[in-house]
Design a protein around this motif. Structure first.
Motif, PDB file in Angstrom:
ATOM      1  N   SER B 125     -29.902 -52.120 -40.569  1.00 43.30           N
ATOM      2  CA  SER B 125     -30.637 -51.035 -39.572  1.00 43.30           C
ATOM      3  C   SER B 125     -29.755 -51.104 -38.326  1.00 43.30           C
ATOM      4  O   SER B 125     -29.176 -52.370 -37.669  1.00 43.30           O
ATOM      5  CB  SER B 125     -31.778 -51.573 -39.284  1.00 43.30           C
ATOM      6  N   TRP B 126     -29.675 -49.922 -37.709  1.00 42.74           N
ATOM      7  CA  TRP B 126     -28.601 -49.632 -36.684  1.00 42.74           C
ATOM      8  C   TRP B 126     -29.458 -48.893 -35.627  1.00 42.74           C
ATOM      9  O   TRP B 126     -30.300 -47.953 -36.198  1.00 42.74           O
ATOM     10  CB  TRP B 126     -27.643 -48.944 -37.184  1.00 42.74           C
ATOM     11  N   LEU B 127     -28.861 -48.985 -34.427  1.00 42.89           N
ATOM     12  CA  LEU B 127     -29.418 -48.457 -33.223  1.00 42.89           C
ATOM     13  C   LEU B 127     -28.242 -47.745 -32.468  1.00 42.89           C
ATOM     14  O   LEU B 127     -27.458 -48.319 -32.111  1.00 42.89           O
ATOM     15  CB  LEU B 127     -30.161 -49.290 -32.309  1.00 42.89           C
ATOM     16  N   LEU B 128     -28.486 -46.249 -32.086  1.00 48.96           N
ATOM     17  CA  LEU B 128     -27.459 -45.736 -31.579  1.00 48.96           C
ATOM     18  C   LEU B 128     -27.315 -46.225 -30.089  1.00 48.96           C
ATOM     19  O   LEU B 128     -28.219 -46.567 -29.623  1.00 48.96           O
ATOM     20  CB  LEU B 128     -27.623 -44.338 -31.444  1.00 48.96           C
ATOM     21  N   LYS B 129     -26.066 -46.564 -29.524  1.00 55.59           N
ATOM     22  CA  LYS B 129     -25.859 -46.867 -27.997  1.00 55.59           C
ATOM     23  C   LYS B 129     -26.440 -45.852 -27.229  1.00 55.59           C
ATOM     24  O   LYS B 129     -26.233 -44.719 -27.706  1.00 55.59           O
ATOM     25  CB  LYS B 129     -24.610 -47.482 -27.733  1.00 55.59           C
ATOM     26  N   PRO B 130     -27.070 -46.112 -26.140  1.00 51.90           N
ATOM     27  CA  PRO B 130     -27.531 -45.111 -25.367  1.00 51.90           C
ATOM     28  C   PRO B 130     -26.484 -44.158 -24.827  1.00 51.90           C
ATOM     29  O   PRO B 130     -26.616 -42.934 -24.424  1.00 51.90           O
ATOM     30  CB  PRO B 130     -28.074 -45.820 -23.977  1.00 51.90           C
ATOM     31  N   ASP B 131     -25.142 -44.458 -24.572  1.00 50.18           N
ATOM     32  CA  ASP B 131     -24.216 -43.370 -24.295  1.00 50.18           C
ATOM     33  C   ASP B 131     -23.262 -42.996 -25.356  1.00 50.18           C
ATOM     34  O   ASP B 131     -22.422 -42.306 -25.463  1.00 50.18           O
ATOM     35  CB  ASP B 131     -23.106 -44.339 -23.461  1.00 50.18           C
ATOM     36  N   ARG B 132     -24.207 -43.034 -26.778  1.00 53.96           N
ATOM     37  CA  ARG B 132     -23.430 -42.548 -27.918  1.00 53.96           C
ATOM     38  C   ARG B 132     -22.289 -42.862 -28.463  1.00 53.96           C
ATOM     39  O   ARG B 132     -21.737 -42.342 -29.474  1.00 53.96           O
ATOM     40  CB  ARG B 132     -23.691 -40.919 -27.854  1.00 53.96           C
ATOM     41  N   SER B 133     -21.817 -44.171 -27.971  1.00 56.97           N
ATOM     42  CA  SER B 133     -20.379 -44.473 -28.235  1.00 56.97           C
ATOM     43  C   SER B 133     -20.319 -45.221 -29.420  1.00 56.97           C
ATOM     44  O   SER B 133     -19.072 -45.501 -29.857  1.00 56.97           O
ATOM     45  CB  SER B 133     -19.777 -45.385 -26.920  1.00 56.97           C
ATOM     46  N   GLY B 134     -21.330 -45.801 -30.169  1.00 56.07           N
ATOM     47  CA  GLY B 134     -21.474 -46.497 -31.288  1.00 56.07           C
ATOM     48  C   GLY B 134     -22.872 -47.007 -31.599  1.00 56.07           C
ATOM     49  O   GLY B 134     -23.691 -46.567 -30.998  1.00 56.07           O
TER      50      GLY B 134
END
Lengths: 91, 142
Positions: B125-134
């Protein structure tokens, strides 16, 4: 006032609100006002060059504004705009 | 801020894996609904979505906006929220691709199942970083 309905993943940027009131004569102006009030929304709705992301759908009532007049679609008092995510991905 | 663990019970995880195998070699997708307790995101149910991508369904999925609206309404009626999205990667690792990142929404858990035929290789499971960088990987607990 018109309202913009906010989808679940973006409510963290609107203090948890599912609807935000806006004025503004067109869909583009209403969305502009929305991101001015809630600036953290901007990077999730727009690309770096200021265009709406392709997987961000904006509906006026039940109609996708792409099939109306896009960002120039008129927004009257009591209209409801909805931001609806296209959910996509792939390997 | 570290992310909260995502709890997916055995039955729901089996459902995701069965869906991945059924649609192989095409990608499957669906939403996970439940509640955030403040300590954990607890998945209560998983709902299948139709992969409406016009072509390349072996490497792409797309959930129709109208189906999304129906999911959100159904979740609201049950006092639950959409916690995230699951999808399969046929014959690819259970890691988000660049295409996934471009299309991800913040705050949602993205569960990816790597599937090859009848074999589930991995589920993460993965969560997008708030700045969308990864992405940050989330703890996935049963």
């Amino acid at each position: 006032m018109a309202t913009v309905r906010i989808p679940t993943p973006l409510r963290q940027y609107t203090a948890g609100n599912s609807e935000v009131d806006v004025t503004g004569g067109t869909a583009g102006e209403a969305l502009g006002q929305l991101v001015e009030t809630h600036p953290d929304l901007k990077q999730h709705l727009y690309t770096g060059d200021g265009k709406l992301r392709s997987f961000v759908n904006v509906y006026k009532g039940d109609e996708d504004i792409r099939y109306l007049e896009g960002q120039d679609t008129s927004v009257e008092e009591n209209d409801e705009l909805s931001i609806i995510p296209s959910i996509a991905g792939g390997c | 801020m570290s992310s909260l663990p995502l709890k997916v019970g055995g039955g729901d995880m089996e459902h995701i894996h069965a869906h991945a195998k059924e649609t192989y070699p095409e990608e499957c997708s669906g939403v996970m609904v439940g509640m955030n307790t403040g300590e954990m995101k607890v998945v209560v149910d998983v709902w299948r979505a139709e992969n409406t991508h016009g072509d390349e369904r072996s490497r792409r999925f797309l959930i129709d906006p109208k189906e999304y609206i129906a999911f959100e309404k159904r979740a609201d009626e049950r006092d639950m929220e959409i916690l995230g999205v699951y999808h399969s990667h046929p014959d690819h690792p259970a890691e988000p691709s660049e295409y996934d990142r471009d299309h991800a929404w913040p705050g949602w858990s993205y569960v990816i199942t790597s599937v090859s035929g009848d074999d589930i290789n991995a589920t993460r499971s993965w969560l997008l970083k708030p700045d969308r960088s990864g992405y940050d990987e989330e703890d996935l607990v049963g």
